[in-house]
Design an enzyme around this catalytic site. Structure first.
Site, mmCIF file in Angstrom:
data_model
loop_
_atom_site.group_PDB
_atom_site.id
_atom_site.type_symbol
_atom_site.label_atom_id
_atom_site.label_comp_id
_atom_site.label_asym_id
_atom_site.label_seq_id
_atom_site.Cartn_x
_atom_site.Cartn_y
_atom_site.Cartn_z
ATOM 1 C CB CYS A 112 7.290 -6.734 -1.467
ATOM 2 S SG CYS A 112 7.156 -6.135 0.229
ATOM 3 C CG HIS A 140 8.724 -2.579 -3.496
ATOM 4 N ND1 HIS A 140 7.459 -2.994 -3.857
ATOM 5 C CD2 HIS A 140 8.837 -2.818 -2.167
ATOM 6 C CE1 HIS A 140 6.818 -3.439 -2.790
ATOM 7 N NE2 HIS A 140 7.636 -3.348 -1.755
ATOM 8 C CD GLU A 178 7.508 -2.147 -7.326
ATOM 9 O OE1 GLU A 178 8.390 -3.001 -7.498
ATOM 10 O OE2 GLU A 178 6.906 -1.979 -6.243
#
Ligand code: MN
Length: 259
Positions: free
Chosen positions: A130, A234, A236
């Site tokens: 990001c 993202h 994660e």
């Protein structure tokens, strides 16, 4: 004769053992955020993703000491640049701030830029997420849309989703020959999205490897350097929640870190 070959074998085994020990459980530095302004922290989603993929997560707190930064980079096996605040446009790419610009943190800008440059210089594998992707572009001489809704008027894709990061909400098209396509084993997928800034002018040396349907750049790689993956989404979020879609990205980073 037997004794000699036995000793040679033992020595080789020992070498493999030592090599294996030093290269398993690589240390993955995660760029720190200012948290609420009173802490050095990273979202736990990054920590959990690194743990899932077999790395040792460590937080790299924001600081501006060149010797400390150098030591941080030489102490880790790979770097993750985390998401976060907007990037100061005037300081980083010479553009006046527009009204829709969000919060900027000059100290973090300087820290992130220094980390990325040092990591590339020292050939440390990097996953830039990001804001990390945006900072990579800026650090290499590119520019950003400060605010997609007001500056990229034709865009009608919702890049700031209202639901949790473990859910993917908009689609992306991935370049066939890219590392990202190889890792995810697909040329299109769905990603989560929490950004109102994105890459405008691509820095020299970067290549676009994924875009959203409105053309917004969702992934870039450095030409000829397969150790750097930058993505606007993202990974994660879903990875820490137990989904496997983006786990290969973290596995790859840890594999590269162990080399
Ligand atoms: Mn997006």
């Amino acid at each position: 004769m037997i004794k000699k070959s036995f000793l040679t074998g033992l020595f080789i085994c020992l070498l493999f053992f030592v090599y294996g020990q030093s290269k398993s459980l690589p240390i993955i530095g995660i760029s720190g955020t200012p948290g609420n302004g009173t802490s050095s922290s990273v979202p736990n989603t990054y920590v959990l993703s690194v743990l899932r993929a077999g790395g040792v997560p460590v937080i790299l707190p924001i600081n501006d000491n060149p010797a400390v930064l150098e030591k941080m980079i030489s102490s880790i096996d790979a770097l993750i640049m985390t998401g976060g605040e907007d990037i100061d446009p005037l300081e980083n790419y010479g553009e006046e701030p527009v009204r829709a610009l969000g919060e900027v943190v000059p100290a973090r800008d300087a820290f992130d830029k220094a980390l990325i440059k040092l990591a590339i210089q020292h050939k440390i594998p990097v996953l830039a997420v990001c804001r990390g992707q945006q900072m990579l572009n800026v650090a290499m001489g590119g520019t950003l849309y400060q605010d997609i809704p007001s500056q990229l008027r034709h865009s009608n894709v919702k890049h700031y989703q209202d639901i949790p990061g473990k859910y993917c909400t908009h689609s992306i098209i991935i370049e066939k020959e890219s590392l990202l396509a190889k890792l995810l084993q697909t040329e299109s997928t769905t990603v989560n999205s929490f950004h109102h800034q994105s890459i405008k002018d691509l820095a020299p040396g970067l290549k676009v490897t994924a875009r959203a349907k409105d053309g917004v750049i969702e992934a870039v790689e450095i030409e000829g350097n397969p150790q750097v993956i930058a993505i606007q989404f993202h990974p994660e979020g879903p990875t820490s929640a137990g989904y496997d879609t983006f786990l290969p990205i973290f596995r790859y980073l840890i594999e590269e870190a162990g080399k």
